[in-house]
Design an enzyme around this catalytic site. Sequence first.
Site, PDB file in Angstrom:
ATOM      1  N   ALA A 224      -0.175   0.026  -2.130  1.00 38.03           N
ATOM      2  CA  ALA A 224       1.028   0.818  -1.874  1.00 38.03           C
ATOM      3  C   ALA A 224       1.186   1.919  -2.914  1.00 38.03           C
ATOM      4  O   ALA A 224       1.580   3.047  -2.587  1.00 38.03           O
ATOM      5  CB  ALA A 224       2.263  -0.080  -1.857  1.00 38.03           C
TER       6      ALA A 224
ATOM      7  N   GLY B 172       0.370   3.187   8.337  1.00 36.46           N
ATOM      8  CA  GLY B 172       0.281   4.129   7.233  1.00 36.46           C
ATOM      9  C   GLY B 172      -0.311   5.462   7.639  1.00 36.46           C
ATOM     10  O   GLY B 172      -0.037   6.490   7.006  1.00 36.46           O
TER      11      GLY B 172
ATOM     12  N   TRP C 271       3.879  -1.815  11.878  1.00 36.14           N
ATOM     13  CA  TRP C 271       4.203  -2.746  10.793  1.00 36.14           C
ATOM     14  C   TRP C 271       4.782  -4.053  11.330  1.00 36.14           C
ATOM     15  O   TRP C 271       4.424  -5.128  10.874  1.00 36.14           O
ATOM     16  CB  TRP C 271       5.192  -2.092   9.817  1.00 36.14           C
TER      17      TRP C 271
ATOM     18  N   PHE D 211      -3.324   0.983   6.667  1.00 35.25           N
ATOM     19  CA  PHE D 211      -3.936   0.069   5.693  1.00 35.25           C
ATOM     20  C   PHE D 211      -5.195  -0.586   6.258  1.00 35.25           C
ATOM     21  O   PHE D 211      -5.220  -1.025   7.405  1.00 35.25           O
ATOM     22  CB  PHE D 211      -2.959  -1.049   5.317  1.00 35.25           C
TER      23      PHE D 211
ATOM     24  N   HIS E  59       1.360   5.760  -1.962  1.00 34.26           N
ATOM     25  CA  HIS E  59       2.527   6.562  -2.314  1.00 34.26           C
ATOM     26  C   HIS E  59       2.169   7.707  -3.259  1.00 34.26           C
ATOM     27  O   HIS E  59       2.822   8.755  -3.237  1.00 34.26           O
ATOM     28  CB  HIS E  59       3.608   5.667  -2.899  1.00 34.26           C
TER      29      HIS E  59
ATOM     30  N   ASP F 201       6.300   1.031   5.338  1.00 34.98           N
ATOM     31  CA  ASP F 201       6.139   1.745   4.070  1.00 34.98           C
ATOM     32  C   ASP F 201       5.511   3.103   4.341  1.00 34.98           C
ATOM     33  O   ASP F 201       5.766   3.697   5.371  1.00 34.98           O
ATOM     34  CB  ASP F 201       5.318   0.908   3.072  1.00 34.98           C
TER      35      ASP F 201
END
Length: 276
Positions: free
Chosen positions: A89, A117, A140, A68, A93, A148
Amino acid sequence: MSSNSDHHISVEHTDGVATIRFTRPSKHNAASAQLLLETLEALYRLESDDSVGAIVLTGEGAVFSAGFDLEEVPMGPASEIQSHFRLKALYYHAVIHMLARIEKPTLAAINGPAVGGGLGMSLACDLAVCTDRATFLPAWMSIGIANDASSSFYLPRIVGYRRAMEWLLTNRTLGADEAYEWGVVNRVFSEADFQSRVGEIARQLAAAPTHLQGLVKNRIQEGSSETLESCTEHEVQNVIASVGHPHFAERLAMFRSKEMRSSALAVDLDAVCGGR
């Protein structure tokens, strides 16, 4: 697609291979909203491009991707920040889902650190290779964000439950050799050989029949969550679909012909099984 400052990725086509390159080296190839949307658009186009048989994801410069882009996070109240991450997100995704859905094999060519990510995106590719200087960090935990980018789906499937928990909870960095030992990557290459070896693998993938690769991807992805009966029934359906394709008729004719014995494109069962 050009690689100028107006774009956050470039797309190159060579020998049936499309390479999506993240082109934000000054930002460690962090995933901006623009980078994610451009990557998604590129995957949509490549899916329907019959001249492309394999897709490579890699980064420009010394980093694969830092995940990110935190510089895009707004300075407003918590609700605004939450809305921002919700949207990002969804973009992330959408890319992950497309990597799973596309029939063509995808290869993460990890040229340097894969963080957060960026790690998640590499896990979502069908295959992954890296340089001997690549590193892998969940990250994270260190920035206060829940994991994620499909990490909770792919990571335990790739490295196992215990290692996934250890890695996410301790947030330690894996080097290339340990990443290979854990199954995070399929191969580790020296930096000097990296580009040529990536090209070799990608061309080999591109030369194979896409429809069969798509069936393999579907079965491997779906089979792990099915019963044995369901899995084998779907395998039968895929076999029936594949033998109705012209590619099978061509290979069957090769198998039945004498030329098959000297063909590099077909398996010589006598050589494999010890027959005459």
